[in-house]
Enzyme design. Structure first.
Site, short mmCIF file in Angstrom:
data_model
loop_
_atom_site.label_atom_id
_atom_site.label_comp_id
_atom_site.label_asym_id
_atom_site.label_seq_id
_atom_site.Cartn_x
_atom_site.Cartn_y
_atom_site.Cartn_z
N ASP A 91 -2.78 -12.86 6.05
CA ASP A 91 -4.04 -12.30 5.57
C ASP A 91 -4.75 -11.73 6.79
O ASP A 91 -4.98 -12.42 7.78
CB ASP A 91 -4.88 -13.41 4.90
CG ASP A 91 -6.13 -12.83 4.26
OD1 ASP A 91 -6.73 -11.90 4.84
OD2 ASP A 91 -6.49 -13.30 3.18
N LYS B 149 -13.93 1.56 9.82
CA LYS B 149 -12.72 2.23 10.33
C LYS B 149 -12.99 2.78 11.74
O LYS B 149 -12.11 2.73 12.61
CB LYS B 149 -12.29 3.37 9.39
CG LYS B 149 -11.78 2.90 8.02
CD LYS B 149 -10.49 2.10 8.07
CE LYS B 149 -9.30 2.93 8.48
NZ LYS B 149 -8.04 2.12 8.42
N GLY C 49 0.81 -1.22 0.00
CA GLY C 49 0.00 0.00 0.00
C GLY C 49 0.85 1.27 0.00
O GLY C 49 2.07 1.22 0.18
N TRP D 65 -7.24 11.97 2.12
CA TRP D 65 -6.85 12.25 0.73
C TRP D 65 -5.37 11.91 0.47
O TRP D 65 -4.58 12.75 0.02
CB TRP D 65 -7.12 13.72 0.40
CG TRP D 65 -8.56 14.15 0.49
CD1 TRP D 65 -9.57 13.55 1.16
CD2 TRP D 65 -9.15 15.30 -0.15
NE1 TRP D 65 -10.74 14.24 0.99
CE2 TRP D 65 -10.51 15.32 0.20
CE3 TRP D 65 -8.66 16.31 -0.95
CZ2 TRP D 65 -11.39 16.31 -0.24
CZ3 TRP D 65 -9.53 17.31 -1.39
CH2 TRP D 65 -10.86 17.31 -1.04
N TYR E 61 -17.34 1.77 4.80
CA TYR E 61 -15.90 1.98 5.03
C TYR E 61 -15.69 2.80 6.31
O TYR E 61 -14.91 2.41 7.19
CB TYR E 61 -15.28 2.67 3.82
CG TYR E 61 -13.86 3.17 4.04
CD1 TYR E 61 -12.78 2.29 4.10
CD2 TYR E 61 -13.61 4.54 4.18
CE1 TYR E 61 -11.49 2.76 4.31
CE2 TYR E 61 -12.32 5.01 4.39
CZ TYR E 61 -11.27 4.13 4.45
OH TYR E 61 -9.99 4.60 4.66
N1 LIG Z 1 -5.89 6.47 0.69
C1 LIG Z 1 -6.54 7.46 1.29
O1 LIG Z 1 -6.93 8.45 0.67
C2 LIG Z 1 -6.80 7.41 2.77
C3 LIG Z 1 -7.55 8.45 3.36
C4 LIG Z 1 -7.79 8.40 4.74
C5 LIG Z 1 -7.29 7.36 5.50
N2 LIG Z 1 -6.58 6.37 4.90
C6 LIG Z 1 -6.08 5.27 5.74
O2 LIG Z 1 -4.66 5.28 5.65
C7 LIG Z 1 -4.17 3.95 5.76
C8 LIG Z 1 -3.22 3.65 4.59
O3 LIG Z 1 -3.95 3.77 3.37
P1 LIG Z 1 -3.25 3.53 1.95
O4 LIG Z 1 -3.74 4.61 1.04
O5 LIG Z 1 -1.80 3.30 2.14
O6 LIG Z 1 -3.99 2.15 1.53
P2 LIG Z 1 -3.75 1.28 0.21
O7 LIG Z 1 -2.72 1.89 -0.67
O8 LIG Z 1 -5.11 0.97 -0.35
O9 LIG Z 1 -3.13 -0.07 0.80
C9 LIG Z 1 -3.91 -0.96 1.54
C10 LIG Z 1 -2.99 -2.09 1.98
O10 LIG Z 1 -3.77 -3.00 2.79
C11 LIG Z 1 -3.48 -4.31 2.35
N3 LIG Z 1 -4.59 -5.22 2.61
C12 LIG Z 1 -5.90 -5.05 2.33
N4 LIG Z 1 -6.60 -6.15 2.70
C13 LIG Z 1 -5.71 -7.03 3.23
C14 LIG Z 1 -5.80 -8.34 3.79
N5 LIG Z 1 -6.98 -8.98 3.87
N6 LIG Z 1 -4.68 -8.93 4.23
C15 LIG Z 1 -3.47 -8.32 4.14
N7 LIG Z 1 -3.30 -7.07 3.63
C16 LIG Z 1 -4.42 -6.44 3.18
C17 LIG Z 1 -3.25 -4.17 0.86
O11 LIG Z 1 -2.59 -5.30 0.37
P3 LIG Z 1 -2.82 -5.82 -1.15
O12 LIG Z 1 -2.03 -4.88 -2.03
O13 LIG Z 1 -2.28 -7.21 -1.12
O14 LIG Z 1 -4.30 -5.75 -1.41
C18 LIG Z 1 -2.41 -2.90 0.84
O15 LIG Z 1 -1.06 -3.19 1.13
C19 LIG Z 1 -5.40 3.05 5.84
O16 LIG Z 1 -5.68 2.78 7.19
C20 LIG Z 1 -6.51 3.90 5.26
O17 LIG Z 1 -7.78 3.52 5.78
C21 LIG Z 1 -6.31 6.38 3.56
#
Ligand SMILES: NC(=O)c1ccc[n+]([C@@H]2O[C@H](COP(=O)([O-])OP(=O)(O)OC[C@H]3O[C@@H](n4cnc5c(N)ncnc54)[C@H](OP(=O)(O)O)[C@@H]3O)[C@@H](O)[C@H]2O)c1
Length: 298
Positions: A37, A130, A11, A151, A126
């Site tokens: 997982d 969370k 991620g 974001w 979602y």
């Molecule tokens: N992106 C945003 O805009 C945003 C905004 C607010 C808060 N957040 C929070 O910030 C944090 C980081 O977000 P991010 O943008 O880095 O997320 P991301 O790029 O979507 O990455 C999600 C990660 O979670 C892993 N994952 C999902 N399901 C899984 C499972 N069942 N077992 C093992 N791994 C799993 C994915 O692995 P795979 O690649 O194998 O699927 C990936 O490595 C999260 O807590 C998110 O809720 C994000």
């Protein structure tokens, strides 16, 4: 040598954490889906017990906001039950826990930035999952810190910046929502903040545990304003500049509702951890340069 154990490898935040400079003497290990997982709480516990870290950081999540409406059980397993298992297993080995959360725990109805103490009311599955993850982690381990952000983007992930640049190559006009405001966050800046928090949470000086907000700083912006800033910084190196038309979120008919106001107040994390969030435009310019350099090189 103290260890930060990170759940998540692929991620945006997980990659940024693995690439970030570590405080002296620290080690960081990332655990990807192929090892654990997150729908398997026992595997989570076994991994933490085997590694015995000083701090566990959860950088993984079920982040498909619209998809979660159709898969609430899977979203809950990853976003609510996995953080609880991590926090509890961390407590067993004497470790602190850092959980990432989101602006989507709020309903967006406030005028002005959301503080950590504002009441939450998620509008989507979602956001609900969370919010449940925040509460279950805080209850399972008193040395838990929840960092809410908004974001998030980097140079490689599937995010708003890379999506806009991709669409601009194909279209002359783009319709972008202008009735939701927030603050963009560079995954790199978020990773540095999360590490600063994790180190204090893990080995001290003991911080105030609980909920914090971290995003990049600067003026609030709508998605349309964010898109305009992306094209302003990227043109003409990456794309021709498309015309951007404002559209109301109601017209998008997305499965999940999003908050109208996502702006998070940053005062608490600045005061407690002595952080200085960069202006979001400065951080965005850096990422756009990185994308341009990667394209020029490859
Ligand atoms: N992106 C945003 O805009 C945003 C905004 C607010 C808060 N957040 C929070 O910030 C944090 C980081 O977000 P991010 O943008 O880095 O997320 P991301 O790029 O979507 O990455 C999600 C990660 O979670 C892993 N994952 C999902 N399901 C899984 C499972 N069942 N077992 C093992 N791994 C799993 C994915 O692995 P795979 O690649 O194998 O699927 C990936 O490595 C999260 O807590 C998110 O809720 C994000």
């Amino acid at each position: 040598m103290p260890l930060a154990l990170v759940f998540g490898r692929t991620g945006q935040l997980a990659r940024a954490l693995a690439a970030a400079p570590l405080p002296e003497g620290w080690r960081l290990e990332s655990v990807g889906r192929e090892e654990v997982d997150l729908r398997q709480p026992k595997a989570i516990a076994r991994t933490i017990e085997a590694r015995r870290p000083e701090v566990v950081i959860n950088a993984a999540a079920y982040t498909g906001v619209d998809q979660a409406e159709a898969e609430p059980l899977e979203a809950a397993a990853v976003n609510a039950f996995a953080p609880q298992a991590m926090a509890a297993a961390a407590l067993e080995v004497g470790a602190a826990f850092v959980q990432l959360s989101t602006d989507y725990v709020f309903d967006g109805g406030k005028h002005g930035p959301w503080t950590e103490d504002d009441p939450i009311r998620p509008l989507s599955v979602y956001g609900q999952t969370k919010a449940a993850g925040e509460a279950s982690a805080l209850a399972a381990n008193p040395r838990t810190i929840v960092v809410r952000t908004s974001w998030v983007y980097d140079a490689q992930g599937r995010n708003f910046v890379t999506t806009m640049l991709g669409l601009a190559a194909e279209r002359d006009t783009l319709e972008v929502v202008d009735d939701q405001v927030g603050r963009p966050t560079s995954a790199r800046d978020l990773a540095e903040a999360v590490l600063a928090v994790a180190v204090r949470a893990g080995v001290g000086p003991k911080p105030r545990y609980g909920v914090y907000h971290f995003t990049n700083g600067g003026a609030e912006v709508s998605w349309k304003g964010f898109a305009e800033a992306i094209f302003e910084l990227a043109s003409p190196r990456l794309v021709h500049r498309p015309e951007i038309r404002a559209v109301a979120s109601a017209a998008r008919a997305a499965p999940a509702a999003r908050p109208a106001n996502s702006v998070l107040a940053l005062g608490r994390i600045i005061a407690e951890f002595d952080l200085t969030p960069r202006d979001w435009r400065t951080a965005l310019a850096e990422t756009i340069d990185e994308i341009a350099a990667a394209r020029a090189g490859g």
